[in-house]
Design an enzyme around this catalytic site. Sequence first.
Site, PDB file in Angstrom:
ATOM      1  N   TYR A   1      49.628  71.145  74.418  1.00  0.00           N
ATOM      2  CA  TYR A   1      50.779  71.256  75.134  1.00  0.00           C
ATOM      3  C   TYR A   1      51.148  69.813  75.260  1.00  0.00           C
ATOM      4  O   TYR A   1      50.058  69.749  77.416  1.00  0.00           O
ATOM      5  CB  TYR A   1      51.083  72.287  75.159  1.00  0.00           C
TER       6      TYR A   1
ATOM      7  N   ASP B   1      46.562  63.383  78.515  1.00  0.00           N
ATOM      8  CA  ASP B   1      47.623  64.039  79.483  1.00  0.00           C
ATOM      9  C   ASP B   1      47.298  64.765  80.858  1.00  0.00           C
ATOM     10  O   ASP B   1      46.357  66.059  80.216  1.00  0.00           O
ATOM     11  CB  ASP B   1      48.478  64.704  78.644  1.00  0.00           C
TER      12      ASP B   1
ATOM     13  N   LYS C   1      52.100  68.544  88.446  1.00  0.00           N
ATOM     14  CA  LYS C   1      51.343  70.195  89.131  1.00  0.00           C
ATOM     15  C   LYS C   1      50.696  70.103  90.701  1.00  0.00           C
ATOM     16  O   LYS C   1      51.712  69.711  91.469  1.00  0.00           O
ATOM     17  CB  LYS C   1      50.308  70.673  87.907  1.00  0.00           C
TER      18      LYS C   1
END
Length: 426
Positions: free
Chosen positions: A143, A238, A266
């Site tokens: 994802y 990613d 994050k």
Amino acid sequence: MTSRNQQLFERAQQHIPGGVNSPVRAFGSVGGVPCFFERGAGAQVWDADGRAYLDYVGSWGPLILGHAHPEVVAAVQQAAARGLSFGAPTEAELEMVDLLCRLVPSMDMVRLVSSGTEATMSAIRLARGYTGRDMLVKFEGCYHGHSDSLLVKAGSGLLTFGNPSSGGVPADLAQHTLVLPYNDVTALVEAFAQQGDKIAAAILEPVAGNMNLVVPSRAFLQTLRELTAKHGAVLIFDEVMTGFRVGLGSAQGLFGITPDLSTFGKVVGGGMPLAAFGGKRDIMEKIAPLGPVYQAGTLSGNPVAVAAGLATLKLIQAPGFYERLTARTRQLCEGLTAAAQKHGVEFCAQHVGGMFGLYFAAAYPTSFAGVMACDKAAFNRFFHAMLAAGHYFAPSAFEAGFVSAAHTEADIAATVAAADAWFAAQ
Ligand code: KE4
């Protein structure tokens, strides 16, 4: 008597689709009523009914220092008092990007954005603009946020309602996304042999954390690096989840693979809306206003978010930070596994730095199919039992978990003891 969590959830559903502002929060995969949190401090959070939990989600990764770290809160307060946003450059952004380029040697240049989705969406547009090609390779179960090209056989929240490809994505866009099995070297070699010269980019979670935790094989990473280089495709790591989570060098430092572009989120924002994409100068110089690939954002590089990020990135550089974080995460995984084995429950757990995966299976899955073969119903029972005992794990069998620097040995031991009691009763 309905709990406040239930009352709030019912109220939330009046004006928020599903009662949540992000699907995975809705407990769709595990069932039950989501927790509405009111406060966090260190390793703990408190819900609307005043119940305390040891938190193993940490806002899905950002809170590597734990909740409300005093130095991060102070940095945010000081920045906010000087103004929330200017829509103009600030010196703090330079500090942040210089620090990111120092900590991530593969990055010559960086653009700050406000979410991981923005970072990966921009990186893909940049790769397509740089190569003049359209095709994007992603991997099943990974994802990368919710931009259209990436919502094809994706992980995380999409798996909580069993629909790995989103509605609303035009077929003539999705056709440019080629989804390959994670960790499948043969499929990778075949895909590049057949269409390598059409591929703009391959984007990978260098440790998958959105189908539960899946570790890439060295051959898989090496082959992907070699094939993208050979065919002139951009390799995008990613690192929104793995960045500064699996080590100070992130996954690219851990595995010794140099991507062409990287995305971060994050941890780099420490809980505030900050993310980034960056990489080789000749690629990054294609981004507006220097080059033809447009990318922009009202709050990009927001000074309050940057202040939280800088405070966080300063503290994670402390000597021994990752050794301690990894030791606590190992203590959790080994403790849970030993408890399950003692009581004859089929379960295993593994970690990479400060992120972990729990599996109701005999062995760690190495693919999406392997994750799907794990006993999801057992996980859901475990989740609710641990929640009731005051230990908050990700409300989905398809997510990684996170330990923070605020978790103590005693905290981890308490979680293991609660799990041991549950395993004993199975
Ligand atoms: P955001 O747009 O949610 O900031 O980042 C998207 C993203 C990109 N890349 C990776 C590897 C990610 O893990 C994420 C977001 N992760 C999920 C948790 N698995 C965010 C939680 C949510 O969607 O609410």
